[in-house]
Write a protein that holds these residues in place. Sequence first.
Motif, PDB file in Angstrom:
ATOM      1  N   ILE A  14      37.001  23.601 198.586  1.00 18.07           N
ATOM      2  CA  ILE A  14      37.543  24.708 198.897  1.00 18.07           C
ATOM      3  C   ILE A  14      37.597  25.704 198.279  1.00 18.07           C
ATOM      4  CG2 ILE A  14      39.939  24.073 197.973  1.00 18.07           C
ATOM      5  CD1 ILE A  14      41.427  24.716 200.616  1.00 18.07           C
ATOM      6  N   THR A  15      37.695  27.149 198.597  1.00 14.97           N
ATOM      7  CA  THR A  15      37.597  28.218 198.007  1.00 14.97           C
ATOM      8  C   THR A  15      39.251  28.492 197.524  1.00 14.97           C
ATOM      9  OG1 THR A  15      37.378  29.414 199.874  1.00 14.97           O
ATOM     10  CG2 THR A  15      35.467  29.260 198.519  1.00 14.97           C
ATOM     11  N   VAL A  16      39.231  29.242 196.600  1.00 19.61           N
ATOM     12  CA  VAL A  16      40.457  29.621 195.945  1.00 19.61           C
ATOM     13  C   VAL A  16      40.599  31.336 196.086  1.00 19.61           C
ATOM     14  CG1 VAL A  16      42.051  29.598 193.927  1.00 19.61           C
ATOM     15  CG2 VAL A  16      40.603  27.604 194.828  1.00 19.61           C
ATOM     16  N   ALA A  53      35.886  22.457 188.991  1.00 20.27           N
ATOM     17  CA  ALA A  53      35.991  23.898 189.213  1.00 20.27           C
ATOM     18  C   ALA A  53      35.020  24.727 188.952  1.00 20.27           C
ATOM     19  CB  ALA A  53      37.560  24.274 188.839  1.00 20.27           C
ATOM     20  N   THR A  54      34.571  26.051 189.392  1.00 24.16           N
ATOM     21  CA  THR A  54      33.758  26.754 188.898  1.00 24.16           C
ATOM     22  C   THR A  54      34.520  27.432 187.562  1.00 24.16           C
ATOM     23  OG1 THR A  54      34.722  28.372 190.613  1.00 24.16           O
ATOM     24  CG2 THR A  54      32.653  27.224 191.101  1.00 24.16           C
ATOM     25  N   PRO A  55      33.640  27.972 186.705  1.00 25.76           N
ATOM     26  CA  PRO A  55      34.100  28.729 185.771  1.00 25.76           C
ATOM     27  C   PRO A  55      34.986  29.801 185.829  1.00 25.76           C
ATOM     28  CG  PRO A  55      31.762  28.277 185.523  1.00 25.76           C
ATOM     29  CD  PRO A  55      32.163  27.941 186.858  1.00 25.76           C
ATOM     30  N   ASP A  56      35.055  30.134 186.979  1.00 27.30           N
ATOM     31  CA  ASP A  56      36.277  31.505 187.013  1.00 27.30           C
ATOM     32  C   ASP A  56      37.512  30.866 187.533  1.00 27.30           C
ATOM     33  OD1 ASP A  56      35.217  30.884 189.649  1.00 27.30           O
ATOM     34  OD2 ASP A  56      34.563  32.516 190.197  1.00 27.30           O
ATOM     35  N   LEU A  57      37.680  29.656 187.647  1.00 29.18           N
ATOM     36  CA  LEU A  57      39.029  29.052 187.809  1.00 29.18           C
ATOM     37  C   LEU A  57      39.382  28.313 186.705  1.00 29.18           C
ATOM     38  CD1 LEU A  57      38.669  27.679 191.373  1.00 29.18           C
ATOM     39  CD2 LEU A  57      39.796  29.721 190.853  1.00 29.18           C
ATOM     40  N   ALA A  79      36.562  18.679 185.492  1.00 28.31           N
ATOM     41  CA  ALA A  79      35.533  18.959 184.831  1.00 28.31           C
ATOM     42  C   ALA A  79      35.174  20.504 185.348  1.00 28.31           C
ATOM     43  CB  ALA A  79      34.222  18.329 184.885  1.00 28.31           C
ATOM     44  N   GLN A  80      34.403  21.267 184.375  1.00 29.91           N
ATOM     45  CA  GLN A  80      33.798  22.605 184.971  1.00 29.91           C
ATOM     46  C   GLN A  80      32.477  22.465 185.767  1.00 29.91           C
ATOM     47  OE1 GLN A  80      32.210  25.755 182.278  1.00 29.91           O
ATOM     48  NE2 GLN A  80      34.124  26.503 182.599  1.00 29.91           N
ATOM     49  N   GLU A  81      32.588  22.757 186.978  1.00 29.19           N
ATOM     50  CA  GLU A  81      31.198  23.141 187.576  1.00 29.19           C
ATOM     51  C   GLU A  81      30.104  23.799 186.734  1.00 29.19           C
ATOM     52  OE1 GLU A  81      28.975  21.885 190.830  1.00 29.19           O
ATOM     53  OE2 GLU A  81      31.208  21.324 190.457  1.00 29.19           O
ATOM     54  N   MET A  82      28.971  23.317 187.089  1.00 29.45           N
ATOM     55  CA  MET A  82      27.740  24.215 186.382  1.00 29.45           C
ATOM     56  C   MET A  82      27.901  25.454 186.895  1.00 29.45           C
ATOM     57  SD  MET A  82      24.514  21.535 186.874  1.00 29.45           S
ATOM     58  CE  MET A  82      23.282  22.875 186.339  1.00 29.45           C
ATOM     59  N   ASP A  83      27.708  26.554 185.942  1.00 29.89           N
ATOM     60  CA  ASP A  83      27.507  27.977 186.290  1.00 29.89           C
ATOM     61  C   ASP A  83      26.075  28.300 186.591  1.00 29.89           C
ATOM     62  OD1 ASP A  83      28.329  30.466 186.529  1.00 29.89           O
ATOM     63  OD2 ASP A  83      28.499  30.872 184.257  1.00 29.89           O
ATOM     64  N   VAL A  84      25.896  28.167 187.848  1.00 29.81           N
ATOM     65  CA  VAL A  84      24.398  28.505 188.461  1.00 29.81           C
ATOM     66  C   VAL A  84      24.437  29.792 188.911  1.00 29.81           C
ATOM     67  CG1 VAL A  84      22.635  27.756 190.197  1.00 29.81           C
ATOM     68  CG2 VAL A  84      24.015  25.858 189.056  1.00 29.81           C
ATOM     69  N   PRO A  85      23.618  30.626 188.477  1.00 28.58           N
ATOM     70  CA  PRO A  85      23.540  32.025 189.059  1.00 28.58           C
ATOM     71  C   PRO A  85      23.441  32.069 190.344  1.00 28.58           C
ATOM     72  CG  PRO A  85      22.152  31.663 186.936  1.00 28.58           C
ATOM     73  CD  PRO A  85      22.655  30.477 187.405  1.00 28.58           C
ATOM     74  N   GLY A  86      24.354  33.032 190.886  1.00 28.13           N
ATOM     75  CA  GLY A  86      24.145  33.297 192.603  1.00 28.13           C
ATOM     76  C   GLY A  86      25.021  32.280 193.461  1.00 28.13           C
ATOM     77  N   SER A  87      25.481  31.271 192.415  1.00 24.81           N
ATOM     78  CA  SER A  87      26.299  30.211 193.359  1.00 24.81           C
ATOM     79  C   SER A  87      27.677  30.830 193.671  1.00 24.81           C
ATOM     80  CB  SER A  87      26.524  28.852 192.514  1.00 24.81           C
ATOM     81  OG  SER A  87      27.214  29.133 191.304  1.00 24.81           O
ATOM     82  N   LEU A  88      28.312  30.040 194.713  1.00 26.15           N
ATOM     83  CA  LEU A  88      29.582  30.407 195.151  1.00 26.15           C
ATOM     84  C   LEU A  88      30.934  30.314 194.338  1.00 26.15           C
ATOM     85  CD1 LEU A  88      31.178  31.280 198.005  1.00 26.15           C
ATOM     86  CD2 LEU A  88      31.407  28.666 198.450  1.00 26.15           C
ATOM     87  N   GLU A  89      31.387  31.377 194.109  1.00 26.36           N
ATOM     88  CA  GLU A  89      32.680  31.418 193.167  1.00 26.36           C
ATOM     89  C   GLU A  89      33.988  31.104 193.541  1.00 26.36           C
ATOM     90  OE1 GLU A  89      32.588  35.580 192.169  1.00 26.36           O
ATOM     91  OE2 GLU A  89      30.877  35.702 190.898  1.00 26.36           O
ATOM     92  N   ALA A 114      34.139  27.342 201.385  1.00 27.92           N
ATOM     93  CA  ALA A 114      33.361  26.371 201.128  1.00 27.92           C
ATOM     94  C   ALA A 114      32.438  25.672 201.988  1.00 27.92           C
ATOM     95  CB  ALA A 114      34.206  25.473 200.220  1.00 27.92           C
ATOM     96  N   LYS A 115      33.014  26.072 203.395  1.00 30.06           N
ATOM     97  CA  LYS A 115      32.094  25.780 204.366  1.00 30.06           C
ATOM     98  C   LYS A 115      30.523  26.092 204.449  1.00 30.06           C
ATOM     99  CE  LYS A 115      35.757  25.938 207.823  1.00 30.06           C
ATOM    100  NZ  LYS A 115      36.273  26.671 208.930  1.00 30.06           N
ATOM    101  N   VAL A 116      30.274  27.097 203.656  1.00 34.00           N
ATOM    102  CA  VAL A 116      28.701  27.528 203.440  1.00 34.00           C
ATOM    103  C   VAL A 116      27.895  26.567 202.644  1.00 34.00           C
ATOM    104  CG1 VAL A 116      29.206  29.881 203.824  1.00 34.00           C
ATOM    105  CG2 VAL A 116      29.158  28.826 201.517  1.00 34.00           C
TER     106      VAL A 116
END
Length: 121
Positions: A14-16, A53-57, A79-89, A114-116
């Motif tokens: 889910i996105t936040v 969670a993505t690094p921005d959360l 855990a922190q999700e990998m910080d892949v350039p261009g990935s969904l934030e 997050a549906k994408v």
Amino acid sequence: METLEVVKGIRGAITVPENSPEAIERQTKKLLAEIMSKNSLQKEKIISIFFTATPDLNAQFPATAARKAGLTEIPLLCAQEMDVPGSLEKVIRVLILTYLPENQKVQHLYLEGAKVLRPDW
């Protein structure tokens, strides 16, 4: 005849909208409630829940929200999700390991933005 239960994994995300404890808690609880409802999960049958969670959360642990939602006896890990350039934030992802009837089909849930991530589901 008794139905055989096996261990199954259920995925979701889910996105936040913002990096705040309230938003992370609200969205985590929403994701868990939807997954539990759609898959008829029983707390007693859940083995463990793994969150990323993505690094921005970073304002709150998703596991804290799960505890507040009553999942107090289940091992939880963040855990922190990998910080892949261009990935969904601003995304919380979850993997729930649980016992389910062998013939029960799992419903993975990707909500809101997050549906994408999994249009095939």
